[in-house]
Motif scaffolding. Structure first.
Motif, PDB file in Angstrom:
ATOM      1  N   TYR A 302      36.418  41.425  36.152  1.00 47.88           N
ATOM      2  CA  TYR A 302      36.180  40.396  37.161  1.00 47.88           C
ATOM      3  C   TYR A 302      35.074  39.442  36.724  1.00 47.88           C
ATOM      4  CZ  TYR A 302      38.853  43.154  40.578  1.00 47.88           C
ATOM      5  OH  TYR A 302      39.845  43.824  41.246  1.00 47.88           O
ATOM      6  N   ILE A 303      35.249  38.151  37.023  1.00 49.07           N
ATOM      7  CA  ILE A 303      34.153  37.196  36.872  1.00 49.07           C
ATOM      8  C   ILE A 303      33.164  37.453  37.990  1.00 49.07           C
ATOM      9  CG2 ILE A 303      33.531  34.751  37.052  1.00 49.07           C
ATOM     10  CD1 ILE A 303      36.023  34.102  35.473  1.00 49.07           C
ATOM     11  N   ASN A 304      31.908  37.587  37.647  1.00 45.68           N
ATOM     12  CA  ASN A 304      30.893  38.060  38.582  1.00 45.68           C
ATOM     13  C   ASN A 304      30.158  36.899  39.266  1.00 45.68           C
ATOM     14  OD1 ASN A 304      29.285  39.953  39.896  1.00 45.68           O
ATOM     15  ND2 ASN A 304      27.710  39.876  38.306  1.00 45.68           N
ATOM     16  N   GLY A 305      29.875  37.057  40.528  1.00 51.43           N
ATOM     17  CA  GLY A 305      29.005  36.124  41.226  1.00 51.43           C
ATOM     18  C   GLY A 305      29.736  35.069  42.027  1.00 51.43           C
ATOM     19  N   GLU A 306      29.201  34.810  43.214  1.00 49.47           N
ATOM     20  CA  GLU A 306      29.812  33.824  44.104  1.00 49.47           C
ATOM     21  C   GLU A 306      29.856  32.451  43.476  1.00 49.47           C
ATOM     22  OE1 GLU A 306      28.919  31.654  48.427  1.00 49.47           O
ATOM     23  OE2 GLU A 306      27.786  33.445  47.833  1.00 49.47           O
ATOM     24  N   TRP A 307      28.730  31.994  42.878  1.00 51.41           N
ATOM     25  CA  TRP A 307      28.666  30.611  42.443  1.00 51.41           C
ATOM     26  C   TRP A 307      29.379  30.355  41.131  1.00 51.41           C
ATOM     27  CZ3 TRP A 307      28.249  26.755  45.394  1.00 51.41           C
ATOM     28  CH2 TRP A 307      27.583  26.895  46.622  1.00 51.41           C
ATOM     29  N   LEU A 308      29.494  31.357  40.266  1.00 54.15           N
ATOM     30  CA  LEU A 308      30.285  31.168  39.047  1.00 54.15           C
ATOM     31  C   LEU A 308      31.771  31.063  39.402  1.00 54.15           C
ATOM     32  CD1 LEU A 308      30.396  30.905  36.017  1.00 54.15           C
ATOM     33  CD2 LEU A 308      30.425  33.404  35.831  1.00 54.15           C
ATOM     34  N   ASN A 309      32.230  31.926  40.304  1.00 51.07           N
ATOM     35  CA  ASN A 309      33.621  31.833  40.759  1.00 51.07           C
ATOM     36  C   ASN A 309      33.873  30.527  41.494  1.00 51.07           C
ATOM     37  OD1 ASN A 309      35.414  34.482  40.478  1.00 51.07           O
ATOM     38  ND2 ASN A 309      33.282  35.145  40.730  1.00 51.07           N
ATOM     39  N   THR A 310      32.923  30.151  42.375  1.00 51.89           N
ATOM     40  CA  THR A 310      33.071  28.897  43.117  1.00 51.89           C
ATOM     41  C   THR A 310      33.138  27.706  42.177  1.00 51.89           C
ATOM     42  OG1 THR A 310      31.904  29.791  45.048  1.00 51.89           O
ATOM     43  CG2 THR A 310      31.972  27.386  44.834  1.00 51.89           C
ATOM     44  N   LEU A 311      32.308  27.712  41.128  1.00 53.32           N
ATOM     45  CA  LEU A 311      32.329  26.642  40.131  1.00 53.32           C
ATOM     46  C   LEU A 311      33.709  26.526  39.490  1.00 53.32           C
ATOM     47  CD1 LEU A 311      31.025  24.576  38.178  1.00 53.32           C
ATOM     48  CD2 LEU A 311      30.313  26.527  36.768  1.00 53.32           C
ATOM     49  N   PHE A 312      34.289  27.668  39.115  1.00 52.22           N
ATOM     50  CA  PHE A 312      35.584  27.633  38.436  1.00 52.22           C
ATOM     51  C   PHE A 312      36.709  27.194  39.384  1.00 52.22           C
ATOM     52  CE2 PHE A 312      34.053  30.995  35.159  1.00 52.22           C
ATOM     53  CZ  PHE A 312      33.413  30.003  34.442  1.00 52.22           C
ATOM     54  N   TYR A 313      36.664  27.652  40.636  1.00 61.97           N
ATOM     55  CA  TYR A 313      37.665  27.183  41.601  1.00 61.97           C
ATOM     56  C   TYR A 313      37.555  25.669  41.798  1.00 61.97           C
ATOM     57  CZ  TYR A 313      39.535  31.667  43.232  1.00 61.97           C
ATOM     58  OH  TYR A 313      40.197  32.866  43.324  1.00 61.97           O
ATOM     59  N   TRP A 314      36.337  25.172  41.935  1.00 63.84           N
ATOM     60  CA  TRP A 314      36.115  23.739  42.136  1.00 63.84           C
ATOM     61  C   TRP A 314      36.642  22.941  40.949  1.00 63.84           C
ATOM     62  CZ3 TRP A 314      32.822  20.368  39.364  1.00 63.84           C
ATOM     63  CH2 TRP A 314      32.685  19.097  39.920  1.00 63.84           C
ATOM     64  N   MET A 315      36.348  23.418  39.736  1.00 61.98           N
ATOM     65  CA  MET A 315      36.806  22.696  38.548  1.00 61.98           C
ATOM     66  C   MET A 315      38.325  22.713  38.446  1.00 61.98           C
ATOM     67  SD  MET A 315      34.011  23.612  35.605  1.00 61.98           S
ATOM     68  CE  MET A 315      34.714  22.360  34.532  1.00 61.98           C
ATOM     69  N   ARG A 316      38.926  23.856  38.776  1.00 63.14           N
ATOM     70  CA  ARG A 316      40.386  23.928  38.740  1.00 63.14           C
ATOM     71  C   ARG A 316      40.994  22.948  39.738  1.00 63.14           C
ATOM     72  NH1 ARG A 316      43.494  29.491  40.101  1.00 63.14           N
ATOM     73  NH2 ARG A 316      42.988  28.801  42.219  1.00 63.14           N
ATOM     74  N   ASP A 317      40.427  22.873  40.930  1.00 63.05           N
ATOM     75  CA  ASP A 317      40.934  21.961  41.959  1.00 63.05           C
ATOM     76  C   ASP A 317      40.742  20.501  41.564  1.00 63.05           C
ATOM     77  OD1 ASP A 317      41.611  24.173  43.423  1.00 63.05           O
ATOM     78  OD2 ASP A 317      39.856  24.074  44.752  1.00 63.05           O
ATOM     79  N   GLU A 318      39.648  20.225  40.826  1.00 64.43           N
ATOM     80  CA  GLU A 318      39.347  18.852  40.416  1.00 64.43           C
ATOM     81  C   GLU A 318      40.078  18.457  39.133  1.00 64.43           C
ATOM     82  OE1 GLU A 318      37.352  16.513  41.942  1.00 64.43           O
ATOM     83  OE2 GLU A 318      37.327  17.906  43.643  1.00 64.43           O
TER      84      GLU A 318
END
Length: 336
Positions: A302-318
């Motif tokens: 698993y990718i660890n941490g709320e903000w690292l995952n949030t960063l990757f979701y945001w980048m994927r969406d953008e």
């Protein structure tokens, strides 16, 4: 099995590089040799000349006159990078009465290339039956090496594999800043220097209540990523691209993948995958936990941490490239 040509070729190349290095040091006035270098020469001479030399500086620092001695064969060596007549004369004049009684043959070995001729103190040379044939250099040793049998050549080959890099490091000139050619610092990747300035594209306006606290968390993510080798960071992008996820961090949780999938995708061995995971886990970027596949228990990465995952979701969406970000570490893409 290694052939004579391969072994001799390596020894010739290594000794040539050593001679060049010694010449560079001598031009800088650096003539001292470490005990490690003396020990390397001792092992080499013992194999080449079938001796049992011991380092006399082991029990007493800077024994005058000689460095290596074989009492059974009554032969001794001074090991030096200085090739001058003055150095030879100084060596002979420094030999003690006790050493004279133990050793009947005194040699000087030049770690480098000796002079074509010498002007020696005849009173000293006659006392020790010392002639210019007692002055050896690396070329003299090499001439003996090329006629050794294959078993002895293998011993020398393994000695060079095991010790020669350290010999070169010991002899490298060091500048005023403590730098030298073989320093591991010369091979380090440059540490990223493009952190986010405000990160508002990801975390919102700077006047929001939790902005400062959240920005600190983003900086922690940047710092953790910065301490991981670039090629290892790419595994995070592969987890996002080929692993499991949801529509968002809140909806689907953390990006994850089977380690076995990574192994197959990257063509790496299990041990190599474990090494990469250990590096990422040590940086708090991933963790391993159990989940189910078809009702069966399995371990996922698993990718660890709320903000690292949030960063990757945001980048994927953008539509932004996570791989590019992890390679360049240019977090200014989060700024306005």
């Amino acid at each position: 099995m290694l052939t004579r040509g391969i072994i001799i070729g390596k020894v010739v190349d290594d000794l040539a590089s050593l001679k060049y290095q010694i010449e560079t040091r001598n031009k800088l006035g650096q003539f001292d040799l470490s005990k490690f270098c003396e020990d390397f020469i001792r092992e080499l001479m013992n194999t080449v000349y079938k001796l049992n030399l011991k380092n006399l500086n082991t029990t007493r620092s800077n024994v005058p006159g000689i460095d290596l001695g074989d009492e059974k064969n009554k032969i001794a060596f001074q090991v030096t990078s200085q090739k001058t007549s003055a150095k030879i004369n100084d060596t002979l004049s420094a030999i003690t009465q006790d050493q004279k009684s133990k050793y009947t043959i005194i040699n000087v070995i030049i770690i480098g290339e000796k002079q074509t001729s010498y002007t020696l103190n005849t009173a000293l040379t006659s006392e020790f039956n010392f002639t210019e044939t007692n002055i050896l250099d690396l070329d003299d040793i090499l001439r003996q090496i090329v006629v050794l049998d294959i078993q002895e050549l293998n011993i020398i080959y393994n000695l060079f594999l095991r010790e020669f890099r350290q010999v070169r490091i010991e002899l490298e000139p060091i500048d005023e800043n403590g730098n030298f050619e073989s320093s591991y610092f010369n091979y380090l990747e440059a540490k990223p220097t493009s952190p986010p300035k405000n990160g508002v594209k990801l975390i919102g306006p700077t006047d929001e209540k939790y902005y400062k606290e959240t920005f600190k968390e983003i900086m922690k993510v940047y710092d953790r990523l910065s301490n991981v080798p670039r090629v290892t960071r790419e595994i995070l992008a592969i987890i996002v691209d080929r692993g499991r996820s949801g529509d968002s961090y809140l909806d689907g949780g953390k990006f994850n993948i089977l380690p076995a999938t990574l192994e197959k995708l990257l063509g790496l061995s299990s041990n190599e995958i474990i090494i990469e995971i250990n590096i990422l886990e040590n940086a708090n970027l991933v963790y391993i936990d159990e989940d189910e596949i078809g009702g069966r228990s399995a371990h996922f990465l698993y990718i660890n941490g709320e903000w690292l995952n949030t960063l990757f979701y945001w980048m994927r969406d953008e539509g932004l490239s996570i791989r590019t970000l992890l390679n360049t570490m240019d977090f200014s893409i989060l700024d306005e």
